[in-house]
Every structure is written in structure tokens, then in C-alpha cells.
Design a protein around this motif. Structure first.
Motif, PDB file in Angstrom:
ATOM      1  N   LYS A  89      65.628  29.608 -31.631  1.00 59.26           N
ATOM      2  CA  LYS A  89      66.453  30.407 -32.542  1.00 59.26           C
ATOM      3  C   LYS A  89      67.095  31.578 -31.812  1.00 59.26           C
ATOM      4  O   LYS A  89      68.266  31.878 -32.019  1.00 59.26           O
ATOM      5  N   SER A  90      66.346  32.243 -30.935  1.00 57.11           N
ATOM      6  CA  SER A  90      66.911  33.380 -30.219  1.00 57.11           C
ATOM      7  C   SER A  90      67.971  32.925 -29.211  1.00 57.11           C
ATOM      8  O   SER A  90      68.943  33.633 -28.965  1.00 57.11           O
TER       9      SER A  90
ATOM     10  N   ALA B  99      75.800  32.663 -29.779  1.00 58.33           N
ATOM     11  CA  ALA B  99      76.818  33.036 -30.758  1.00 58.33           C
ATOM     12  C   ALA B  99      77.435  34.387 -30.414  1.00 58.33           C
ATOM     13  O   ALA B  99      78.634  34.587 -30.540  1.00 58.33           O
TER      14      ALA B  99
ATOM     15  N   LYS C 119      69.974  30.348 -29.653  1.00 61.75           N
ATOM     16  CA  LYS C 119      71.164  30.032 -30.436  1.00 61.75           C
ATOM     17  C   LYS C 119      71.892  31.307 -30.851  1.00 61.75           C
ATOM     18  O   LYS C 119      73.117  31.372 -30.816  1.00 61.75           O
ATOM     19  N   SER C 120      71.153  32.326 -31.235  1.00 54.92           N
ATOM     20  CA  SER C 120      71.797  33.570 -31.646  1.00 54.92           C
ATOM     21  C   SER C 120      72.422  34.283 -30.440  1.00 54.92           C
ATOM     22  O   SER C 120      73.439  34.949 -30.565  1.00 54.92           O
TER      23      SER C 120
END
Length: 107
Positions: free
Chosen positions: A79-80, A86, A82-83
Motif C-alpha cells: 500500500k505504501s 501516485a 502504491k501511494s
């Protein structure tokens, strides 16, 4: 009298050595008994981790808890990542503007 070549002397020596061997390993047989051995020795099974250090062997419950913890850690890392992807373009533009310009080489 009997000499060293007589069969009775050789048999007596053989059985004496055999009896001595049986008697000498007898005390160690206590450690092989299922209840008495572990009570006397009190050893815990050990193994090696990835770094080569000696660690105690994990129980099934500990293995399941470790697998769950590693699964959660990998999910949070994904998750980190992917963020970070972005917001990566915005960060590059601000970083590129704040860098000093290169000086010409000294001759």
C-alpha cells in the motif's frame, strides 16, 4: 595352569570385555527413557534463522502468528509503495526545481 592360548582364557577375556561394554553404556540408557530423559536433560529444540543465529524452534501457534504478521507487513508495504508511486511525479518536479545548477569545471 592356563596359558594365553587356551580357549577358556580367551573366552573369559571376551566376555569380560563384553560385560564391561554393556555396563559402561547402561547409565546413558536412562536418558533414552521417555519420561525420565527429558526431565533430567531439560533441552529445548533449536534451529537456525536466516542470518545463521541459533533460535528456539517455533510452535505451530507461533508459526501461524508469524505468518500472519508477515502477511500484514507485506500488505502495508504494498500500500505504501502504491501511494508513493501516485505522488512520485509531483515530488520530482519540486525536487528538480530546488537543485542548484551545475558549475563549469575548474581548469
Amino acid at each position: 595352569m592356563y596359558g594365553p592360548e587356551e580357549p577358556i582364557v580367551r573366552e573369559t577375556l571376551f566376555f569380560g570385555l563384553a560385560l564391561g561394554a554393556l555396563v559402561s553404556f547402561g547409565p546413558f540408557l536412562i536418558f533414552k527413557l521417555p519420561l525420565l530423559g527429558p526431565a533430567l536433560i531439560k533441552l529445548k529444540p533449536t534451529g537456525y534463522d536466516e542470518a545463521g543465529n541459533v533460535r528456539p524452534v517455533l510452535t505451530r501457534a507461533q508459526k501461524a502468528a508469524k505468518a500472519e504478521m508477515e502477511r500484514k507487513r507485506s500488505e502495508s508495504a504494498n500500500k505504501s509503495a502504491k501511494s508513493a508511486k501516485a505522488g512520485d511525479g509531483a515530488r520530482r518536479s519540486t525536487i528538480g526545481n530546488s537543485l542548484p545548477k551545475k558549475r563549469p569545471p575548474l581548469v
